[in-house]
Design a protein around this motif. Structure first.
Motif, PDB file in Angstrom:
ATOM      1  N   TRP A  52      -1.054   8.004   3.602  1.00 20.07           N
ATOM      2  CA  TRP A  52      -1.512   7.119   2.534  1.00 20.07           C
ATOM      3  C   TRP A  52      -1.998   5.792   3.125  1.00 20.07           C
ATOM      4  CZ3 TRP A  52      -2.683   6.842  -2.508  1.00 20.07           C
ATOM      5  CH2 TRP A  52      -2.624   5.612  -3.150  1.00 20.07           C
ATOM      6  N   LEU A  53      -1.172   5.199   3.968  1.00 24.03           N
ATOM      7  CA  LEU A  53      -1.529   3.911   4.557  1.00 24.03           C
ATOM      8  C   LEU A  53      -2.714   4.035   5.519  1.00 24.03           C
ATOM      9  CD1 LEU A  53       2.054   2.479   5.129  1.00 24.03           C
ATOM     10  CD2 LEU A  53       0.419   1.852   3.328  1.00 24.03           C
TER      11      LEU A  53
ATOM     12  N   GLY B 117     -12.771  -8.351  -4.447  1.00 21.18           N
ATOM     13  CA  GLY B 117     -11.815  -8.055  -5.505  1.00 21.18           C
ATOM     14  C   GLY B 117     -11.237  -6.654  -5.377  1.00 21.18           C
ATOM     15  N   LEU B 118     -12.088  -5.694  -5.006  1.00 25.53           N
ATOM     16  CA  LEU B 118     -11.596  -4.327  -4.797  1.00 25.53           C
ATOM     17  C   LEU B 118     -10.598  -4.270  -3.645  1.00 25.53           C
ATOM     18  CD1 LEU B 118     -14.857  -2.226  -5.231  1.00 25.53           C
ATOM     19  CD2 LEU B 118     -12.841  -2.201  -6.713  1.00 25.53           C
ATOM     20  N   ALA B 119     -10.877  -4.999  -2.583  1.00 21.40           N
ATOM     21  CA  ALA B 119      -9.956  -5.012  -1.443  1.00 21.40           C
ATOM     22  C   ALA B 119      -8.618  -5.641  -1.838  1.00 21.40           C
ATOM     23  CB  ALA B 119     -10.571  -5.762  -0.257  1.00 21.40           C
ATOM     24  N   VAL B 120      -8.658  -6.731  -2.589  1.00 22.23           N
ATOM     25  CA  VAL B 120      -7.413  -7.373  -3.040  1.00 22.23           C
ATOM     26  C   VAL B 120      -6.645  -6.425  -3.967  1.00 22.23           C
ATOM     27  CG1 VAL B 120      -6.473  -9.270  -4.438  1.00 22.23           C
ATOM     28  CG2 VAL B 120      -8.237  -9.729  -2.723  1.00 22.23           C
ATOM     29  N   ALA B 121      -7.353  -5.769  -4.876  1.00 22.82           N
ATOM     30  CA  ALA B 121      -6.696  -4.802  -5.767  1.00 22.82           C
ATOM     31  C   ALA B 121      -6.070  -3.668  -4.961  1.00 22.82           C
ATOM     32  CB  ALA B 121      -7.703  -4.258  -6.782  1.00 22.82           C
ATOM     33  N   GLY B 122      -6.760  -3.207  -3.919  1.00 21.05           N
ATOM     34  CA  GLY B 122      -6.204  -2.156  -3.069  1.00 21.05           C
ATOM     35  C   GLY B 122      -4.910  -2.578  -2.400  1.00 21.05           C
ATOM     36  N   VAL B 123      -4.887  -3.818  -1.923  1.00 17.26           N
ATOM     37  CA  VAL B 123      -3.661  -4.319  -1.283  1.00 17.26           C
ATOM     38  C   VAL B 123      -2.538  -4.427  -2.307  1.00 17.26           C
ATOM     39  CG1 VAL B 123      -2.596  -6.341  -0.203  1.00 17.26           C
ATOM     40  CG2 VAL B 123      -4.813  -5.543   0.586  1.00 17.26           C
ATOM     41  N   LEU B 124      -2.822  -5.051  -3.449  1.00 23.14           N
ATOM     42  CA  LEU B 124      -1.780  -5.314  -4.442  1.00 23.14           C
ATOM     43  C   LEU B 124      -1.290  -4.058  -5.158  1.00 23.14           C
ATOM     44  CD1 LEU B 124      -3.138  -8.592  -6.076  1.00 23.14           C
ATOM     45  CD2 LEU B 124      -1.329  -8.352  -4.363  1.00 23.14           C
TER      46      LEU B 124
ATOM     47  N   CYS C 227      -1.998  -0.626  -4.212  1.00 23.64           N
ATOM     48  CA  CYS C 227      -1.868   0.631  -3.471  1.00 23.64           C
ATOM     49  C   CYS C 227      -1.119   0.519  -2.150  1.00 23.64           C
ATOM     50  CB  CYS C 227      -3.259   1.217  -3.216  1.00 23.64           C
ATOM     51  SG  CYS C 227      -4.146   1.570  -4.746  1.00 23.64           S
ATOM     52  N   VAL C 228      -1.249  -0.588  -1.457  1.00 26.78           N
ATOM     53  CA  VAL C 228      -0.587  -0.719  -0.155  1.00 26.78           C
ATOM     54  C   VAL C 228       0.771  -1.419  -0.297  1.00 26.78           C
ATOM     55  CG1 VAL C 228      -0.765  -1.716   2.146  1.00 26.78           C
ATOM     56  CG2 VAL C 228      -2.756  -0.641   1.110  1.00 26.78           C
ATOM     57  N   ALA C 229       0.791  -2.574  -0.936  1.00 27.96           N
ATOM     58  CA  ALA C 229       2.039  -3.340  -1.049  1.00 27.96           C
ATOM     59  C   ALA C 229       3.164  -2.557  -1.730  1.00 27.96           C
ATOM     60  CB  ALA C 229       1.790  -4.663  -1.773  1.00 27.96           C
ATOM     61  N   PRO C 230       2.908  -1.856  -2.843  1.00 28.22           N
ATOM     62  CA  PRO C 230       4.030  -1.131  -3.468  1.00 28.22           C
ATOM     63  C   PRO C 230       4.664  -0.090  -2.542  1.00 28.22           C
ATOM     64  CG  PRO C 230       2.198  -1.280  -5.002  1.00 28.22           C
ATOM     65  CD  PRO C 230       1.710  -1.789  -3.669  1.00 28.22           C
ATOM     66  N   ILE C 231       3.869   0.606  -1.757  1.00 24.58           N
ATOM     67  CA  ILE C 231       4.408   1.605  -0.832  1.00 24.58           C
ATOM     68  C   ILE C 231       5.224   0.920   0.264  1.00 24.58           C
ATOM     69  CG2 ILE C 231       3.757   3.271   0.969  1.00 24.58           C
ATOM     70  CD1 ILE C 231       3.518   4.454  -1.787  1.00 24.58           C
TER      71      ILE C 231
END
Length: 180
Positions: free
Chosen positions: A38-39, A159-166, A168-172
């Motif tokens: 995933w990461l 904005g898409l990159a920030v949304a991806g971090v917040l 999809c990546v940070a929760p995992i």
């Protein structure tokens, strides 16, 4: 780029992805695990997403035409890479949810609910995503037309990159060890 050109670019990326998903992805998951897959799908995308519009803009500013070979190569590389990685990320995300649910009491009943929630999330992303990106693009173009050097049409990609971090990546990364 016209709609058929964009569509062809996505087909260009889909064929290798299908081969990879069927023949290679299972071995990659066995080697690295689902969370790492995933990461590993997200990290390159977080670089690719904000870099892509800036690379195209730099090429156009340097005098290359919209259909010149450097612009076409950047476009196919970015969109193809993104489609390939996010296709594998979608598989990984789905399997992560199913693995998590399988470890819960009453998992046989929860699986249907989890599948429904995944469908709802994908539907919301598919409908709200273009709306939000369109809004960001309008914001960026308006700022660019008014002379802003800070905000431009790349703001939608940022904005898409920030949304991806917040989302999809940070929760995992914040999950306790051994949760999945």
């Amino acid at each position: 780029w016209s709609a058929p050109e964009v569509g062809f670019c996505f087909i260009f990326a889909t064929l290798p992805w299908i081969f990879f998903a069927v023949f290679v992805y299972p071995r990659v998951v066995e080697s690295f695990g689902l969370v790492q897959c995933w990461l590993l799908c997200w990290y390159p995308c977080l670089v690719l997403i904000p870099t892509f519009p800036r690379a195209v803009a730099a090429l156009l500013d340097a005098g290359w035409g919209p259909h010149s070979w450097p612009v076409v190569v950047v476009n196919y590389t970015a969109q193809g890479g993104f489609s390939f990685l996010m296709g594998n990320g979608l598989i990984s995300g789905t399997l992560l949810v199913f693995d998590f649910v399988a470890g819960q009491p009453g998992s046989d009943q929860l699986l249907a609910r989890a599948n429904g929630y995944l469908s709802v999330a994908q539907g919301l992303g598919g409908s709200l995503g273009p709306t939000v990106v369109g809004w960001w693009m309008s914001l960026g173009l308006s700022a660019e037309l008014s002379g802003s050097q800070l905000v431009g049409r790349a703001v939608a990609f940022d904005g898409l990159a920030v949304a991806g971090v917040l989302l999809c990546v940070a929760p995992i990364m914040l999950l306790p060890e051994g949760t999945i």
